[in-house]
Write an enzyme that holds these catalytic residues in place. Structure first.
Site, PDB file in Angstrom:
ATOM      1  N   SER A   1       0.832  -1.210   0.000  1.00 32.93           N
ATOM      2  CA  SER A   1       0.000   0.000   0.000  1.00 32.93           C
ATOM      3  C   SER A   1       0.857   1.246   0.000  1.00 32.93           C
ATOM      4  CB  SER A   1      -0.898   0.007   1.242  1.00 32.93           C
ATOM      5  OG  SER A   1      -0.101   0.197   2.415  1.00 32.93           O
ATOM      6  N   CYS A   2       0.204   2.380  -0.176  1.00 34.41           N
ATOM      7  CA  CYS A   2       0.905   3.669  -0.129  1.00 34.41           C
ATOM      8  C   CYS A   2       1.530   3.882   1.248  1.00 34.41           C
ATOM      9  CB  CYS A   2      -0.049   4.802  -0.476  1.00 34.41           C
ATOM     10  SG  CYS A   2      -1.575   4.830   0.497  1.00 34.41           S
TER      11      CYS A   2
ATOM     12  N   HIS B 277      -4.660  10.010   6.944  1.00 34.70           N
ATOM     13  CA  HIS B 277      -4.761   9.652   5.532  1.00 34.70           C
ATOM     14  C   HIS B 277      -5.944  10.349   4.865  1.00 34.70           C
ATOM     15  CE1 HIS B 277      -5.087   7.068   1.979  1.00 34.70           C
ATOM     16  NE2 HIS B 277      -3.982   6.447   2.329  1.00 34.70           N
TER      17      HIS B 277
ATOM     18  N   THR C 258     -10.841   8.077   0.793  1.00 35.57           N
ATOM     19  CA  THR C 258     -10.725   7.284  -0.431  1.00 35.57           C
ATOM     20  C   THR C 258     -12.103   6.816  -0.893  1.00 35.57           C
ATOM     21  OG1 THR C 258     -10.521   5.104   0.622  1.00 35.57           O
ATOM     22  CG2 THR C 258      -8.500   6.412   0.420  1.00 35.57           C
TER      23      THR C 258
ATOM     24  N   ASN D  70      -0.651   9.923  -1.269  1.00 37.30           N
ATOM     25  CA  ASN D  70      -1.091   8.527  -1.314  1.00 37.30           C
ATOM     26  C   ASN D  70      -1.526   8.086  -2.702  1.00 37.30           C
ATOM     27  OD1 ASN D  70      -3.074  10.452   0.232  1.00 37.30           O
ATOM     28  ND2 ASN D  70      -4.391   9.130  -1.006  1.00 37.30           N
TER      29      ASN D  70
END
Length: 332
Positions: A152-153, A180, A183, A314
């Site tokens: 993942s990022c 984060h 999304t 991200n």
């Protein structure tokens, strides 16, 4: 010339293609998704986070045209394209659904020579290797690594920090939190979701979430004692991870920051990890190609506890590594 295909043309698939074309890494021999060509072309042409692509993009039946490039398009709603017929060396699966071996194997069954998964595999048995540029990409084994996860990022952001600390000071234990951007897995308005916390509007709330980064990091460093969690916040892209550590060797803030400066300036982390010497907010790192950008003024020490913070876009940072790793793997 290697033949690379992109499967899944969402946030990461489109951003990966922008990077690939911008940096002359590759032009895909095919793109596949379940949506219509015209809408996908429009979304590629004008992006909320990254603006207008400099070349005209159009979509017609079976084609996406970007500048003078005519890229075959396949609707994969019913089946995965025949990669073998196109002599595809590598499929970049950007759907987020190829996290099991069975899901990724479908591409190999359709004739692809290799699959690069833009997500963390559920277990280490669900891929042949987890390979990250600057960390362990040199361990790539063309004969045995057919399904490769790029994690993942957040994993990419933390891995660079972990590598530098392990190699210079060692790690006893660690706990991270990542703040984060929201999304597509979240909801725009309040509504029931599978994960209860995701039921509240993403652009209006701070939403705690799980993070698989710790497990993915242990795929690389099997004895690493680190765990953590995520908080989704109302920004469209740009994230920061804070890692709090007990090191094996004594260290000072200046020694730690000097180690990051040195690592960022030389291989294998040059271009992968960056450092910030001044004080910035998240807008500074939007569209930054590094996957880990250590904020040196935020490095702190209290007793034996070391705290390090690393920014990452991200989407763009991760997609940049994805495009670079794809080009590397396909060339082998």
């Amino acid at each position: 010339m290697s033949n690379i295909a992109i499967f899944g043309f969402g946030r990461i698939g489109r951003t990966c293609l922008r990077v690939a074309l911008q940096d002359n890494l590759f032009t895909p021999v095919a793109i596949a998704d379940i949506k219509d060509e015209a809408n996908l072309a429009a979304l590629f042409q004008v992006d909320t986070n990254y603006g207008r692509f400099p070349e005209l993009t159009t979509g017609t039946t079976g084609h996406l045209t970007i500048g003078d490039r005519d890229i075959p398009y396949f609707n994969s709603a019913k089946e995965i394209p025949d990669w073998g017929a196109m002599n595809v060396d590598l499929v970049i699966d950007c759907t987020g659904r190829a996290t099991t071996r069975a899901g990724a194997q479908l591409h190999l069954d359709r004739g692809a020579k290799r699959v690069l998964v833009s997500a963390p595999s559920k277990t280490l048995d669900d891929c042949d290797a987890v390979l990250l540029k600057g960390i362990n990409l040199d361990t790539f084994d063309p004969d045995n690594h057919k399904i490769i996860s790029m994690a993942s990022c957040t994993t990419n952001a933390l891995a660079a920090v972990v590598k530098v600390i392990i190699e210079n000071f060692g790690i006893r234990f660690g706990l991270f939190s990542t703040v984060h951007a929201y999304t597509n897995s979240q909801s725009l308005t309040d509504q029931p979701m599978k994960d209860r916390r995701d039921s509240w509007a993403a652009a209006e709330n701070i939403i705690p979430s799980s993070s698989g980064a710790a497990k993915a990091l242990r795929f690389i460093w099997k004895d690493l004692q680190i765990t953590g969690k995520a908080y989704r916040v109302p920004v469209r892209t740009g994230s920061i991870a804070e890692l709090n550590l007990l090191t094996e060797k004594p260290c000072t803030v200046e020694e730690v920051n000097d180690a990051f400066r040195k690592a960022a300036s030389e291989e294998p982390l040059k271009g992968v990890m960056g450092v910030l010497e001044d004080e910035w907010a998240s807008c500074r790192i939007v569209a930054d190609p590094h996957t880990s950008i250590v904020d040196l003024p935020l490095t702190a020490k209290q007793g034996e506890l070391l705290s390090v913070a690393a920014w990452y876009d991200n989407e763009w940072g991760y997609a940049t590594r994805l495009a670079e790793v794809a080009a590397y793997l396909a060339s082998k």
